[in-house]
Design an enzyme around this catalytic site. Sequence first.
Site, PDB file in Angstrom:
ATOM      1  CD  GLU A 135     -42.776   7.295   7.309  1.00 46.44           C
ATOM      2  OE1 GLU A 135     -42.083   8.100   7.960  1.00 46.44           O
ATOM      3  OE2 GLU A 135     -43.976   7.063   7.576  1.00 46.44           O
ATOM      4  CD  GLU A 186     -38.062  10.754  11.122  1.00 43.78           C
ATOM      5  OE1 GLU A 186     -39.191  11.226  11.307  1.00 43.78           O
ATOM      6  OE2 GLU A 186     -37.699   9.645  11.557  1.00 43.78           O
TER       7      GLU A 186
END
Length: 474
Positions: free
Chosen positions: A332, A337
């Site tokens: 990932e 974020e």
Amino acid sequence: MFKKFTSVALVAAMTMTMFAATPVKKVQAAVTILTGKSITLDVGDSDLIAVKQKGAKFKTSNKKIATVSKKGEVKGKKAGSCKITVSVGKSKKKVTVKVLPATAKMSAVSVVGSNSAESAAKLATIKATWKKVKGASGYYVYYSKSKNGKYSKVTVKGGKKTSTTIGKLTFGNTYYVKVKAYAKAGKKKLASSEYSKIKSVKTYMMKWNDEFNGTKLDNKKWNTEGAVGKYGYGNEELQDYEPEYSEVKNGSLIIKPQFDWNPNTKTFLDEKYTEDGVPHSKNIFSTKVWTKGQYSVQYGKVEFRAKLPKGMGTWAACWMLGDKNGWPLCGEIDVLETTKQLEKTSIPQTIHCNKFNGMPTSSGPKYKATSVATATSAYHNYGIEWNAKTISFFIDGKKTWTYDPSKYVLSGDGTDNPNIWPYNQKFYLIINCAIGGTLGGNPDPRYWTKIGTKEGGIETYQDKMYVDYVRVYQ
């Protein structure tokens, strides 16, 4: 004989008396400057004129160019030349002082113009940015395909300018860029004594992009199939993902997370219903879009230009997952974020793999959080540069950190170890805004927008995540 002796004695006495009456003239040595006949220094810097004799006095011919202290310390004030007169008694000497502009500082070098006619002709344009140098009349920008090779020069006129573009470059090359400031002193141009630090950029060609210029999501690029939320993953997220909680408008993809709030109990509502055997939320919604099954990329440069939601409880992300294997073996890459931090200014950029994924069985996470003061009020460019050996993260063209698997093996570069390097496969792109969860925190009306009131006084709040474009270069 007596008379002769007396005469000689008298002449000698008279001569001695005459010499004694005449004072001895002292000869003064010329002033000796130990540091040489000239000094070169940058604006703002200082240097000392050292003199062998004591009691030296100093005077500058032009205080606007350079000042000098009583102790002989010369300070550069403005680009140009002047003289410092050094005096010891009646003896004087002059020292020539040349003041040059301060050393420039490079801010960034980036690729631009990827949608231009030059791009179609397989030519690239780069942009060099630097910090303004006080007193500069302009800048010399140097660029080369070899760090230690021959550089070409571009002259940028105007001291207030802090960037320039360089075009007609070839794709697939790394260009090295450095800059010097120059200032006019009469008919001469005086350049900084040193170059800035060198910055480099690789001229990728854009291979895939979405500028979100239409009025609806391009279903040839994105889909929402299988993009489940609350009941699909172990992140304790609260929302259901549904495509209607997003839109394409004014050149951006806008994801619109929302939740219901009970003002009497000051709690969010988290009711659920079951459809086709699958539980869903009645009150908390958002959207996730991805390119899964439609587009994947291996290596290159990926950029998301986004303005992030500000509501407490939002967990916005632009990220990537590997096509093969389940998580975390698939790997990932979290390009950006947001977290449960109230101000929403801390932006983590993270990799997850079998060894590093933040779960209790792993060796902890691998990430770096960077402060972006205007993350929720302005668009910023979040990106990665990914090759066969490393992944580097960037915000607004500035590198934040690099994941290098060679640091976690005793020998070799680590790229043959799937536990730390699953990044030798294709990855698909994901954009979403979760609500709640391990990183988002519980929703709270602070910083959200109230969009309606339902039966029983239940209030509905909404926030927005904006994505201006997504671009992939190789």
